[in-house]
Write a protein that holds these residues in place. Structure first.
Motif, PDB file in Angstrom:
ATOM      1  N   ALA A  66       6.919   0.523 -11.610  1.00  0.00           N
ATOM      2  CA  ALA A  66       6.249   1.505 -11.991  1.00  0.00           C
ATOM      3  C   ALA A  66       5.190   0.805 -10.864  1.00  0.00           C
ATOM      4  O   ALA A  66       4.757   1.839  -9.592  1.00  0.00           O
ATOM      5  CB  ALA A  66       5.714   2.699 -12.418  1.00  0.00           C
ATOM      6  N   ALA A  67       4.433  -0.093 -10.894  1.00  0.00           N
ATOM      7  CA  ALA A  67       3.345  -0.665 -10.051  1.00  0.00           C
ATOM      8  C   ALA A  67       3.483  -0.782  -8.755  1.00  0.00           C
ATOM      9  O   ALA A  67       3.249  -0.475  -7.625  1.00  0.00           O
ATOM     10  CB  ALA A  67       2.750  -1.464 -10.577  1.00  0.00           C
ATOM     11  N   LEU A  68       4.558  -2.281  -8.380  1.00  0.00           N
ATOM     12  CA  LEU A  68       5.718  -2.404  -7.375  1.00  0.00           C
ATOM     13  C   LEU A  68       6.758  -1.535  -6.869  1.00  0.00           C
ATOM     14  O   LEU A  68       7.629  -2.537  -7.184  1.00  0.00           O
ATOM     15  CB  LEU A  68       5.223  -3.718  -7.549  1.00  0.00           C
ATOM     16  CG  LEU A  68       4.079  -3.827  -6.493  1.00  0.00           C
ATOM     17  CD1 LEU A  68       3.726  -5.357  -7.071  1.00  0.00           C
ATOM     18  CD2 LEU A  68       3.292  -3.889  -5.714  1.00  0.00           C
ATOM     19  N   PRO A  69       7.059  -0.435  -6.982  1.00  0.00           N
ATOM     20  CA  PRO A  69       8.656   0.549  -7.191  1.00  0.00           C
ATOM     21  C   PRO A  69       9.587  -0.638  -6.119  1.00  0.00           C
ATOM     22  O   PRO A  69      10.842  -0.510  -6.300  1.00  0.00           O
ATOM     23  CB  PRO A  69       8.230   1.404  -6.276  1.00  0.00           C
ATOM     24  CG  PRO A  69       6.959   1.467  -6.155  1.00  0.00           C
ATOM     25  CD  PRO A  69       6.018   0.536  -6.419  1.00  0.00           C
ATOM     26  N   TYR A  70       8.919  -1.204  -4.830  1.00  0.00           N
ATOM     27  CA  TYR A  70       9.940  -2.087  -4.066  1.00  0.00           C
ATOM     28  C   TYR A  70       9.888  -3.243  -4.705  1.00  0.00           C
ATOM     29  O   TYR A  70      10.137  -4.222  -3.269  1.00  0.00           O
ATOM     30  CB  TYR A  70       9.311  -1.829  -2.519  1.00  0.00           C
ATOM     31  CG  TYR A  70       8.956  -0.204  -1.650  1.00  0.00           C
ATOM     32  CD1 TYR A  70      10.117  -0.184  -1.044  1.00  0.00           C
ATOM     33  CD2 TYR A  70       8.365   0.257  -1.570  1.00  0.00           C
ATOM     34  CE1 TYR A  70      10.316   0.696  -0.895  1.00  0.00           C
ATOM     35  CE2 TYR A  70       8.075   2.162  -1.610  1.00  0.00           C
ATOM     36  CZ  TYR A  70      10.026   1.886  -1.321  1.00  0.00           C
ATOM     37  OH  TYR A  70       9.788   3.250  -0.575  1.00  0.00           O
ATOM     38  N   GLY A  71       9.419  -3.848  -5.979  1.00  0.00           N
ATOM     39  CA  GLY A  71       9.239  -4.771  -6.009  1.00  0.00           C
ATOM     40  C   GLY A  71       8.564  -6.497  -5.352  1.00  0.00           C
ATOM     41  O   GLY A  71       7.438  -5.469  -4.953  1.00  0.00           O
ATOM     42  N   TYR A  72       8.875  -7.252  -5.990  1.00  0.00           N
ATOM     43  CA  TYR A  72       7.664  -8.676  -6.035  1.00  0.00           C
ATOM     44  C   TYR A  72       7.728  -9.547  -4.402  1.00  0.00           C
ATOM     45  O   TYR A  72       7.122 -10.331  -4.417  1.00  0.00           O
ATOM     46  CB  TYR A  72       6.936  -9.261  -6.971  1.00  0.00           C
ATOM     47  CG  TYR A  72       6.683  -8.871  -8.039  1.00  0.00           C
ATOM     48  CD1 TYR A  72       5.025  -8.325  -8.236  1.00  0.00           C
ATOM     49  CD2 TYR A  72       6.878  -7.650  -8.636  1.00  0.00           C
ATOM     50  CE1 TYR A  72       4.983  -7.519  -9.667  1.00  0.00           C
ATOM     51  CE2 TYR A  72       6.450  -6.094  -9.448  1.00  0.00           C
ATOM     52  CZ  TYR A  72       5.604  -6.546  -9.921  1.00  0.00           C
ATOM     53  OH  TYR A  72       5.275  -6.225 -11.273  1.00  0.00           O
ATOM     54  N   HIS A  73       9.201  -9.124  -3.400  1.00  0.00           N
ATOM     55  CA  HIS A  73       9.155 -10.301  -3.339  1.00  0.00           C
ATOM     56  C   HIS A  73       8.265 -10.695  -2.019  1.00  0.00           C
ATOM     57  O   HIS A  73       8.037 -11.668  -1.479  1.00  0.00           O
ATOM     58  CB  HIS A  73      10.028  -9.716  -2.005  1.00  0.00           C
ATOM     59  CG  HIS A  73      11.617  -9.253  -2.461  1.00  0.00           C
ATOM     60  ND1 HIS A  73      12.118 -10.195  -3.884  1.00  0.00           N
ATOM     61  CD2 HIS A  73      11.779  -8.118  -3.443  1.00  0.00           C
ATOM     62  CE1 HIS A  73      13.198  -9.539  -4.354  1.00  0.00           C
ATOM     63  NE2 HIS A  73      12.514  -7.978  -4.429  1.00  0.00           N
ATOM     64  N   LYS A  74       7.717  -9.248  -1.593  1.00  0.00           N
ATOM     65  CA  LYS A  74       6.225 -10.668  -0.463  1.00  0.00           C
ATOM     66  C   LYS A  74       4.908 -11.294  -1.163  1.00  0.00           C
ATOM     67  O   LYS A  74       4.098 -12.136  -0.747  1.00  0.00           O
ATOM     68  CB  LYS A  74       5.225  -8.487   0.254  1.00  0.00           C
ATOM     69  CG  LYS A  74       5.677  -8.585   0.786  1.00  0.00           C
ATOM     70  CD  LYS A  74       5.527  -7.479   1.916  1.00  0.00           C
ATOM     71  CE  LYS A  74       6.101  -6.617   2.934  1.00  0.00           C
ATOM     72  NZ  LYS A  74       4.954  -5.462   3.571  1.00  0.00           N
ATOM     73  N   ALA A  75       5.341 -11.542  -2.399  1.00  0.00           N
ATOM     74  CA  ALA A  75       4.135 -12.300  -3.040  1.00  0.00           C
ATOM     75  C   ALA A  75       4.923 -13.800  -2.268  1.00  0.00           C
ATOM     76  O   ALA A  75       3.551 -14.585  -2.270  1.00  0.00           O
ATOM     77  CB  ALA A  75       4.932 -13.093  -4.409  1.00  0.00           C
ATOM     78  N   GLU A  76       5.467 -14.260  -1.736  1.00  0.00           N
ATOM     79  CA  GLU A  76       5.932 -14.996  -0.910  1.00  0.00           C
ATOM     80  C   GLU A  76       5.007 -14.835   0.143  1.00  0.00           C
ATOM     81  O   GLU A  76       5.104 -16.572   0.972  1.00  0.00           O
ATOM     82  CB  GLU A  76       7.039 -15.334  -0.667  1.00  0.00           C
ATOM     83  CG  GLU A  76       8.424 -15.923  -2.154  1.00  0.00           C
ATOM     84  CD  GLU A  76       8.905 -16.864  -1.703  1.00  0.00           C
ATOM     85  OE1 GLU A  76       9.371 -17.499  -1.248  1.00  0.00           O
ATOM     86  OE2 GLU A  76      10.836 -15.802  -2.711  1.00  0.00           O
ATOM     87  N   TYR A  77       4.949 -14.308   0.556  1.00  0.00           N
ATOM     88  CA  TYR A  77       4.674 -14.543   2.071  1.00  0.00           C
ATOM     89  C   TYR A  77       2.403 -14.931   2.301  1.00  0.00           C
ATOM     90  O   TYR A  77       2.234 -15.011   2.847  1.00  0.00           O
ATOM     91  CB  TYR A  77       4.601 -12.812   3.056  1.00  0.00           C
ATOM     92  CG  TYR A  77       5.430 -12.788   3.671  1.00  0.00           C
ATOM     93  CD1 TYR A  77       6.152 -13.154   4.320  1.00  0.00           C
ATOM     94  CD2 TYR A  77       6.981 -11.652   2.940  1.00  0.00           C
ATOM     95  CE1 TYR A  77       7.636 -13.617   5.201  1.00  0.00           C
ATOM     96  CE2 TYR A  77       7.678 -11.619   3.416  1.00  0.00           C
ATOM     97  CZ  TYR A  77       8.167 -12.271   4.862  1.00  0.00           C
ATOM     98  OH  TYR A  77       9.441 -11.969   4.908  1.00  0.00           O
ATOM     99  N   PHE A  78       2.101 -14.080   0.773  1.00  0.00           N
ATOM    100  CA  PHE A  78       0.912 -14.431   0.559  1.00  0.00           C
ATOM    101  C   PHE A  78       0.464 -16.051   0.122  1.00  0.00           C
ATOM    102  O   PHE A  78      -0.025 -16.601   0.205  1.00  0.00           O
ATOM    103  CB  PHE A  78       0.207 -13.558  -1.341  1.00  0.00           C
ATOM    104  CG  PHE A  78       0.284 -12.349  -0.566  1.00  0.00           C
ATOM    105  CD1 PHE A  78      -1.098 -11.707  -0.196  1.00  0.00           C
ATOM    106  CD2 PHE A  78       1.323 -11.659  -1.130  1.00  0.00           C
ATOM    107  CE1 PHE A  78      -1.395 -10.446   0.369  1.00  0.00           C
ATOM    108  CE2 PHE A  78       0.399  -9.741  -0.542  1.00  0.00           C
ATOM    109  CZ  PHE A  78      -0.253  -9.153  -0.340  1.00  0.00           C
ATOM    110  N   SER A  79       1.945 -16.407  -0.142  1.00  0.00           N
ATOM    111  CA  SER A  79       1.784 -17.773  -0.658  1.00  0.00           C
ATOM    112  C   SER A  79       1.842 -18.926   0.158  1.00  0.00           C
ATOM    113  O   SER A  79       1.537 -20.020   0.709  1.00  0.00           O
ATOM    114  CB  SER A  79       2.813 -18.276  -1.882  1.00  0.00           C
ATOM    115  OG  SER A  79       3.048 -19.910  -1.830  1.00  0.00           O
TER     116      SER A  79
END
Length: 297
Positions: A66-79
């Motif tokens: 519900a918090a991130l309905p499109y998923g957490y995939h962009k975490a890798e870009y932050f990394s």
């Protein structure tokens, strides 16, 4: 590639980084070389970036909620951005050591032992950098690819350092050691900028490559029989996921079932053509046709 395999590679990268760091610290301890010290500092960054990549890969595996309905995939870009920043910090530290080494130059000690250890660490880095880049492309993992590119930069830097140290021992020109360290730092700075630039593009919802866009249009055109046109086609990349959305114009008298069947046909073919894709299709009646859409079917 499965998410578990990606996580395994990220974990292995951390252990490889620790092993290489130990070897490079030993090479510096044997010689006292400022250039080899700079090389060891860069390996500390390698370990930090491996930890960052591991955390990002684990986070990216989490399903949408519900918090991130499109998923957490962009975490890798932050990394990858963090990796770039750490690379730049390492370069600044190396430039500092190079400056003091230039003011108080000395010929390094124990050349053969230090060089042999550094060569062993470089071989390990070269092999693992190729593994990370290859597997990162297969997994469409920005974190693994960024880690691999940085390691390859480390390999190139170390080769230059080793060649230069050979000249230091042959000529006795002690200041060359500090000059080499400064050149390593400049190379690292360029690498860090490249990693940050590419990662920011991902955070800004960059479109998929031109070839992929062309393929998407061709698939839509070939599988939209019964529709009138497709327009406002948009794509974006988020980690390993590709997002596609567009408007599909159908005859006004067409039933909802028939329009839905056309959408299902297009989605099925798009999933065959593009891996890890999320598709949104907005169906419109014929009076909404633009007659200048990206794809006319």
């Amino acid at each position: 590639m499965t998410a578990d395999r990606t996580l395994t590679i990220a974990t292995a990268s951390l252990f490889v980084g620790i092993a290489v760091l130990g070897l490079k610290v030993a090479a510096w301890w044997f010689t006292g070389s400022v250039a080899l010290y700079s090389d060891a500092l860069e390996s500390i960054v390698n370990v930090v970036t491996a930890i960052t990549a591991l955390v990002a890969v684990r986070l990216a595996r989490r399903p949408a909620d519900a918090a991130l309905p499109y998923g957490y995939h962009k975490a890798e870009y932050f990394s990858a951005v963090v990796v770039g920043v750490m690379i730049i910090v390492a370069a600044i530290l190396i430039l500092r050591e190079a400056f003091y080494g230039f003011l108080e130059p000395r010929v390094p000690n124990a050349p053969m032992e230090g060089l042999a250890i550094s060569v062993a660490a470089t071989v390990i880095n070269f092999v693992w950098a190729n593994v990370l880049k290859t597997q990162g492309r297969k997994a469409r993992s920005p974190s693994l690819e960024a880690d691999g590119r940085h390691l390859m930069t480390d390999v190139v830097s170390t080769i230059g350092v080793l060649a230069g140290l050979g000249l230091v021992y042959l000529t006795g020109w002690a200041q060359l050691d500090a000059i080499l360290a400064a050149l390593v730092a400049l190379n690292i700075l360029w690498s860090g900028w490249g990693v940050i630039r590419e990662s920011v593009g991902g955070l800004m919802d960059v479109a998929v490559p031109v070839d992929t866009q062309k393929l998407i249009r061709e698939v839509i055109s070939a599988n939209a029989e019964g529709a009138i046109e497709a327009h406002d086609i948009r794509t974006r990349q988020a980690g390993k996921l590709t997002f596609i959305d567009f408007h599909l114009v159908v005859p006004g008298a067409m039933s909802v079932d028939d329009a839905h069947a056309i959408c299902d046909s297009i989605e099925a073919k798009l999933r065959e053509a593009v891996k890890d894709v999320q598709i949104t299709i907005h169906v419109e009646p014929e009076n909404k046709a633009k007659h200048s859409g990206i794809v006319v079917v």
